[in-house]
Write a protein that holds these residues in place. Structure first.
Motif, mmCIF file in Angstrom:
data_model
loop_
_atom_site.group_PDB
_atom_site.id
_atom_site.type_symbol
_atom_site.label_atom_id
_atom_site.label_comp_id
_atom_site.label_asym_id
_atom_site.label_seq_id
_atom_site.Cartn_x
_atom_site.Cartn_y
_atom_site.Cartn_z
ATOM 1 N N ASP A 1 -11.945 -23.343 2.727
ATOM 2 C CA ASP A 1 -12.052 -24.633 2.789
ATOM 3 C C ASP A 1 -13.725 -24.941 2.667
ATOM 4 N N SER B 1 -11.426 -31.316 0.829
ATOM 5 C CA SER B 1 -11.503 -32.670 1.098
ATOM 6 C C SER B 1 -12.313 -33.156 0.380
ATOM 7 N N THR C 1 -12.911 -36.322 -0.260
ATOM 8 C CA THR C 1 -13.248 -37.378 0.691
ATOM 9 C C THR C 1 -14.976 -37.104 0.915
ATOM 10 N N LYS C 2 -15.232 -36.227 1.164
ATOM 11 C CA LYS C 2 -16.517 -35.867 1.612
ATOM 12 C C LYS C 2 -17.437 -35.764 0.495
HETATM 13 N N1 PLP Z 1 -11.660 -30.041 5.870
HETATM 14 C C1 PLP Z 1 -12.954 -30.388 6.570
HETATM 15 C C2 PLP Z 1 -13.978 -29.282 6.706
HETATM 16 C C3 PLP Z 1 -13.129 -31.905 7.026
HETATM 17 O O1 PLP Z 1 -14.175 -32.250 7.501
HETATM 18 C C4 PLP Z 1 -12.058 -32.739 6.726
HETATM 19 C C5 PLP Z 1 -12.059 -34.122 7.141
HETATM 20 O O2 PLP Z 1 -13.011 -34.341 7.881
HETATM 21 C C6 PLP Z 1 -10.693 -32.202 6.223
HETATM 22 C C7 PLP Z 1 -10.509 -30.835 5.665
HETATM 23 C C8 PLP Z 1 -9.662 -33.217 6.028
HETATM 24 O O3 PLP Z 1 -9.658 -34.040 4.786
HETATM 25 P P1 PLP Z 1 -9.201 -35.586 4.573
HETATM 26 O O4 PLP Z 1 -9.622 -36.333 5.722
HETATM 27 O O5 PLP Z 1 -9.711 -35.753 3.165
HETATM 28 O O6 PLP Z 1 -7.737 -35.363 4.845
#
Ligand code: PLP
Length: 437
Positions: free
Chosen positions: A183, A204, A206-207
């Motif tokens: 990850d 993710s 998203t970040k």
């Molecule tokens: N992996 C990490 C390192 C994260 O910080 C996060 C969310 O904070 C995720 C995975 C999960 O991502 P998502 O919120 O897009 O499902």
């Protein structure tokens, strides 16, 4: 133009250069569910994987594909699949090769959502998850057996911010025929897990990839370098006939398309059946984010380093947690080995005044946002002991690296003077609280 080794160029130019009908340069949002077949032969060829084209947007979509091509090029992989969230990426990456009775070995240093997935949800599906301390890479070997299907870890896990020994664990895995899934959410651009032997990368998006806190999304990227066939008994889901797809043996059926059996299987079975697809609108947002990702990462890293230095000189701060500043030779060596061009945008620190000081500091911030998120262009802060980690006992909190006075910052790309000024006034207020107490 997709062959540049420079991330700044790759993110702008990898994938389609222009939309073929109108010449539009920005990737359009293909807001469509389905795609007209030319004739019945075309349709049956697509379903038999004899020809590759879009069928239905749960499986593929041109906007998503443009993002997938950029991610593949940036990571130096062979293929990628976008999914609905980072959580979906982790779950599908493992479910693609694990079923009831199998196990995976994971680092203990995980995002809370992933921890829950592994500790609680996977076991209900019969997938055993073995947790090992990443301080000792050999712990992965010791925890492995014939039913181990994957190793899993985060490149730059918070709150500890101790970089994972990617090369060491990938080497152990490859010697046993076990793929390492990384990850890389907290370290895009600055870490390339495939260069160190990882088989699969998940994000993710998203970040940092999105970068503007607008959309939830995720991605799985296949390096194309893992040998799924020599150790065929370890991967029956890739090497035995799949009754859900006309008895296809994925490693054989996909050979004409390249070394992407893992990714094609994930798309054609898991995405088909579980439907955790990314919306094309979100894919469009992530493409915009990707175009400035290397630039933003440079600023995040530069600002975070300045913040870490500033905090290390402040007398209210008892400890700064930042890659390269752990004062533990091996942990700092891993940061230097695996992070290039910066140490990421996350900074942790401890306040002498414990929970009260931590909460007081957060409440005093004026510019930083107080949110449970990382990787936004804006600076973000949270006090884990009273929020994200509050369900854990104090002992459990300590095991994950959260002390009562721990504060996590996701340092943004504002001007560094403004970032420091906000931290400075908040620290002063937190100190005032302590003196008054
Ligand atoms: N992996 C990490 C390192 C994260 O910080 C996060 C969310 O904070 C995720 C995975 C999960 O991502 P998502 O919120 O897009 O499902």
């Amino acid at each position: 133009m997709t062959s540049s080794k420079h991330a700044e160029t790759t993110v702008l130019h990898a994938g389609p250069r222009a939309e073929p009908v109108t010449g539009a340069v920005a990737v359009p949002i293909y807001q469509t569910t389905s795609y007209q077949f030319r004739d019945t032969e075309h349709a049956s060829n697509l379903f038999a994987l004899k020809e590759i084209a879009h069928i239905y947007s749960r499986i593929t979509n041109p906007t998503n594909e443009a993002l997938e091509l950029k991610l593949t090029a940036l990571e130096g992989g062979a293929a990628a699949m976008t999914v609905s969230s980072g959580q979906a990426a982790s779950a599908l990456a493992l479910q693609n090769i694990c079923r009831a009775g199998d196990n995976i070995v994971t680092s203990t240093d995980l995002y809370g959502g992933t921890w829950n997935l592994f500790k609680h949800t996977f076991p209900t599906m019969g997938i055993e998850v073995r947790f090992v301390d990443p301080k000792d890479p050999e712990a992965f070997r010791r925890a492995s057996d014939d039913r181990t299907r994957a190793y899993y870890a985060e490149t730059l896990p918070n709150p500890k911010l101790a970089v994972f020994p990617i090369g060491e664990v990938a080497r152990i895995g490859r010697s046993l025929g076990i793929p390492l899934v990384m990850d890389n959410t907290a370290a895009p651009v600055i870490c390339k897990p495939f260069e160190h032997g990882a088989a699969i990368v998940v994000y993710s998006t998203t970040k940092y990839i999105g970068g503007h806190g607008t959309s939830i999304g995720g991605a799985i990227i296949d390096s194309g370098t893992f040998d799924w066939e020599t150790n065929a008994r370890r991967f029956p889901m890739l090497n035995e006939p799949d009754p859900s797809y006309h008895g296809a043996i994925w490693t054989e059926a996909v050979k004409p398309l390249g070394p992407i059996a893992y990714l094609v299987k994930a798309r054609t079975t898991l995405q088909r059946d579980l439907g955790m697809c990314m919306s094309p609108f979100n894919a469009f947002q992530f493409i915009q984010g990707m175009e400035t990702l290397p630039l933003r990462m440079r600023e995040h890293c530069r600002n975070a380093e300045a913040v870490a230095e500033y905090l290390s000189r402040h007398d209210a701060v008892t400890r700064v947690i930042f890659p390269g500043m752990h004062k533990d030779r091996e942990t700092d060596r891993r940061a230097a080995t695996y992070l290039k061009g910066g140490r990421g945008g996350l900074v942790g620190f401890e306040l002498a005044g414990g929970v009260e000081a931590g909460r007081g500091f957060i409440d005093a911030l004026k510019m930083f946002y107080h949110v449970a998120n990382i990787g936004d262009a804006r600076s973000l802060a949270i006090h884990p002991a009273s929020t994200t980690h509050s369900q854990l006992t104090e002992e459990e909190q300590l095991a994950t690296g959260v002390t009562p006075g721990y504060v996590r910052l996701s340092v943004g790309i504002e001007h560094i003077d403004d970032i420091i000024a906000d931290l400075d006034q908040a620290l002063e207020q937190a100190q005032g609280l302590k003196k008054a107490a």
